[in-house]
Write an enzyme that holds these catalytic residues in place. Structure first.
Site, PDB file in Angstrom:
ATOM      1  N   THR A  16      -1.544  -1.708  -3.848  1.00 13.97           N
ATOM      2  CA  THR A  16      -1.846  -0.315  -3.499  1.00 13.97           C
ATOM      3  C   THR A  16      -3.294   0.068  -3.778  1.00 13.97           C
ATOM      4  O   THR A  16      -3.880   0.862  -3.051  1.00 13.97           O
ATOM      5  CB  THR A  16      -0.910   0.622  -4.300  1.00 13.97           C
ATOM      6  OG1 THR A  16       0.418   0.351  -3.894  1.00 13.97           O
ATOM      7  CG2 THR A  16      -1.207   2.083  -4.059  1.00 13.97           C
ATOM      8  N   SER A  61       2.238  -6.976  -2.979  1.00 17.77           N
ATOM      9  CA  SER A  61       2.715  -7.995  -3.926  1.00 17.77           C
ATOM     10  C   SER A  61       4.193  -8.319  -3.775  1.00 17.77           C
ATOM     11  O   SER A  61       4.683  -9.269  -4.378  1.00 17.77           O
ATOM     12  CB  SER A  61       2.400  -7.588  -5.366  1.00 17.77           C
ATOM     13  OG  SER A  61       3.280  -6.595  -5.815  1.00 17.77           O
ATOM     14  N   THR A 279      19.238 -10.633 -21.853  1.00 16.38           N
ATOM     15  CA  THR A 279      19.984  -9.375 -21.855  1.00 16.38           C
ATOM     16  C   THR A 279      19.560  -8.440 -20.709  1.00 16.38           C
ATOM     17  O   THR A 279      18.390  -8.422 -20.313  1.00 16.38           O
ATOM     18  CB  THR A 279      19.850  -8.630 -23.203  1.00 16.38           C
ATOM     19  OG1 THR A 279      20.460  -7.342 -23.062  1.00 16.38           O
ATOM     20  CG2 THR A 279      18.414  -8.430 -23.639  1.00 16.38           C
ATOM     21  N   GLN A 280      20.519  -7.663 -20.224  1.00 13.46           N
ATOM     22  CA  GLN A 280      20.219  -6.640 -19.212  1.00 13.46           C
ATOM     23  C   GLN A 280      19.480  -5.454 -19.838  1.00 13.46           C
ATOM     24  O   GLN A 280      18.917  -4.624 -19.126  1.00 13.46           O
ATOM     25  CB  GLN A 280      21.517  -6.126 -18.564  1.00 13.46           C
ATOM     26  CG  GLN A 280      22.228  -7.179 -17.741  1.00 13.46           C
ATOM     27  CD  GLN A 280      23.513  -6.671 -17.099  1.00 13.46           C
ATOM     28  OE1 GLN A 280      23.770  -5.478 -17.052  1.00 13.46           O
ATOM     29  NE2 GLN A 280      24.316  -7.596 -16.611  1.00 13.46           N
TER      30      GLN A 280
END
Ligand code: ASP
Length: 343
Positions: A16, A61, A279-280
């Protein structure tokens, strides 16, 4: 004008920061770097030797690939002796993946590689791109007694310098787009740039820069959710050429105790596959064995990713698999920090 003999290479890959509105489609598209330097005449006031390499084509990207990571790494390698530091202008969407990848690729790094970009194009009045670019250049050039203050791959955004392989993009809206939940910033920019030198990693052995540029993309993410079906897990684990998965579990690394689920993992692992438990949660760490719901994963042969980010886990696994080392060696390297990516 500040006078000194510092030199920084700006590697412009897209994002951007350098985008404009396409008059025909109305969407944001990246353009060449001359536009950015026209918009930031302050760059000339540094008095540094600032040179630019612009990728052709410059990209959003979201289209980054391991080949682009290799191009960034090779550009740094080819110019390593000539410059004191490097600024990589990159879109924010996959910046955390690219910075993680580069941290594993650039072995023996003793100079700053600072990724930055913007949430608003540099031609927009309220852009965050100018401050991000100017401060990233200053950090890339910062030295004490001829030694770089931050010899690491980092992301500079808003007012914080974060270790690249500890960072995630967490906001699609705020200027403060990145967080590093398990590691304090390496520096904070206010009136002055304050470096946390006790966190910054300095090389203990000096060796020439080398680039590890082979990736094995035979990896996948398996994010658990209540109700996930055996067919889904079976299909993912049965993907042809799959060599490793990042298993995104709940909380401290927990997963259902269903026999079918553990059996799927066991048979993938006994066939030579690698399963890394991540882990989430955005903050905190996997602690396998803390709950009964993670004990089964240990006996299935799952490795703990501790507090690694998914972005760092994916890129680390691709690079380690790309080395051609045997699975046991790859597993052992995955379970320990190589360049500050885990606590
Ligand atoms: N889509 C853009 C990119 O990642 C978003 C940005 O740069 O902020 O290239």
């Amino acid at each position: 004008m500040m006078e000194n003999n510092r030199s920084v290479l700006i590697i412009y890959t897209g994002g951007t920061i350098g985008m404009v509105n396409d008059p025909i489609s109305g969407t944001l598209v990246p353009i060449d770097f001359r536009h950015i330097s026209d918009q930031v005449p302050e760059l000339r006031r540094f008095g540094f030797r600032l040179e630019t390499v612009t990728f052709d084509p410059v990209i959003d990207s979201s289209e980054v690939t391991p080949e682009i990571w290799v191009r960034i790494a090779r550009t740094i390698e080819e110019n390593y002796e000539e410059f004191d530091g490097f600024v990589v202008l990159h879109g924010t969407d996959t910046m955390a993946y690219s910075a993680s990848a580069l941290s594993f690729m650039l072995q023996g790094l003793e100079k700053p590689v600072i990724f930055t970009g913007a949430q608003l194009p540099i031609g927009v009045l309220r852009t965050d791109g100018k401050e991000n670019l100017i401060t990233a250049i200053e950090i890339a050039a910062e030295q004490v007694d001829g030694v770089s203050v931050v010899p690491e791959v980092c992301i500079y955004f808003e007012n914080r310098l974060l270790r690249g392989n500890r960072t995630i993009k967490y906001s699609a809206e705020h200027f403060n787009a990145f967080v590093s939940p398990n590691l304090s910033p390496l520096a904070e920019a206010g009136l002055q740039i304050r470096y946390n030198r006790n966190i910054i990693r300095y090389p203990t052995v000096r060796r020439p820069l080398s680039v590890s540029g082979k990736f094995d993309t035979g990896v996948s993410l398996l994010r658990l959710f209540p109700g996930i079906r055996q067919e889904t897990v079976h299909a993912i684990l049965g993907t042809s050429g799959l060599r490793g998965i990042i298993l995104e579990t709940y909380g401290t690394g927990n997963a259902p105790r269903n026999e079918w689920f553990l059996n799927e993992l066991k048979s993938f692992i006994s066939g030579g596959g690698i399963v890394l438990n991540v882990t989430q949660c955005q903050a905190g760490s996997v602690e396998m064995g803390l709950y009964e719901t993670s004990a089964g994963l240990i006996s299935a042969g799952v490795i703990s990713g501790r507090d690694i980010t998914t972005e760092a886990a994916v890129t680390k696994m691709m690079i380690l698999l790309g080395t051609g080392l045997p699975a046991e060696k790859v597993s052992s390297l995955l379970s320990r920090p190589l360049c500050g990516e885990m606590s």
